[in-house]
Design an enzyme around this catalytic site. Sequence first.
Site, PDB file in Angstrom:
ATOM      1  N   CYS A  57     -23.881 -29.335  68.167  1.00  0.00           N
ATOM      2  CA  CYS A  57     -23.266 -30.366  69.004  1.00  0.00           C
ATOM      3  C   CYS A  57     -23.365 -31.756  68.368  1.00  0.00           C
ATOM      4  CB  CYS A  57     -23.830 -30.341  70.423  1.00  0.00           C
ATOM      5  SG  CYS A  57     -22.761 -31.222  71.584  1.00  0.00           S
ATOM      6  N   HIS A 113     -23.187 -24.837  71.939  1.00  0.00           N
ATOM      7  CA  HIS A 113     -24.645 -24.798  72.113  1.00  0.00           C
ATOM      8  C   HIS A 113     -25.167 -23.356  72.117  1.00  0.00           C
ATOM      9  CE1 HIS A 113     -25.911 -28.970  72.921  1.00  0.00           C
ATOM     10  NE2 HIS A 113     -24.680 -29.140  73.379  1.00  0.00           N
ATOM     11  N   GLU A 170     -27.998 -22.272  71.370  1.00  0.00           N
ATOM     12  CA  GLU A 170     -29.389 -22.161  71.847  1.00  0.00           C
ATOM     13  C   GLU A 170     -29.420 -21.837  73.350  1.00  0.00           C
ATOM     14  OE1 GLU A 170     -27.855 -24.895  71.513  1.00  0.00           O
ATOM     15  OE2 GLU A 170     -28.509 -26.387  72.975  1.00  0.00           O
TER      16      GLU A 170
END
Length: 235
Positions: free
Chosen positions: A106, A208, A210
């Site tokens: 990001c 994202h 994660e």
Amino acid sequence: MSVRIGITCGWRESEQKHLLHEEYVRAVASEGAVPVLLPSVAPELAEYYYNMVDGVLFSGGDDIDPSYFGEEPVAALGEITPKRDGFELKLAQLCLQGKNPVFGICRGIQLLNVALGGTLHQDIGHLSGLMHNQKAPRTHTVHQVDVAAGSRLHKILGATSIRVNSYHHQALNQPAKPLVVTAHSRDGLIEAVEADQEDVFCLAVQWHPECTYPVDAFSRKLFAAFVEEVKKKVI
Ligand code: MN
């Protein structure tokens, strides 16, 4: 053997706090690496931190000061954190030396691009009708991303089109020279880049992974490939 992965942190000026979502730490640790949180300290210390770790993950966060790519701020620019910009830009400039594999997420993709001389769209609201700032839960994927065939990203994912989550109001405009664009959303915005050097692992995505790591095989493949590359360099 354990490898150390430095993860850059956010900085909240008003509270004098460093910030990092647990999701980054958990994903890195789940792949068998040791997460090392990197505070936004003086840029002069960036080289020390760079040498202290085996890989660097540039995390998400606030907007980058557009003066770093030669633009005046637009009205829709979000919060900027000069302390973080200064440290991370210096760290990123060291990263293409090749010692440490680099993964950007990001803000991380934007940061790497600006550090290498590229530019950003300061606000994509007027560029696209596609929703890039989802209201859905963080683990939910909301838009399609098309991956360039033959790219390192393609080899890692084993797919030319995947669904990703989306939490950004900025995007890459002019990609910096050593980076090649390897994924777009369907509105034509850049969603991933990588260094076009075989011996340098520098890969960054606008979404994202994660957040989706616990539920999405593609997200796990990204973290696994990054950590595997770091281990290869250390041995
Ligand atoms: Mn997006």
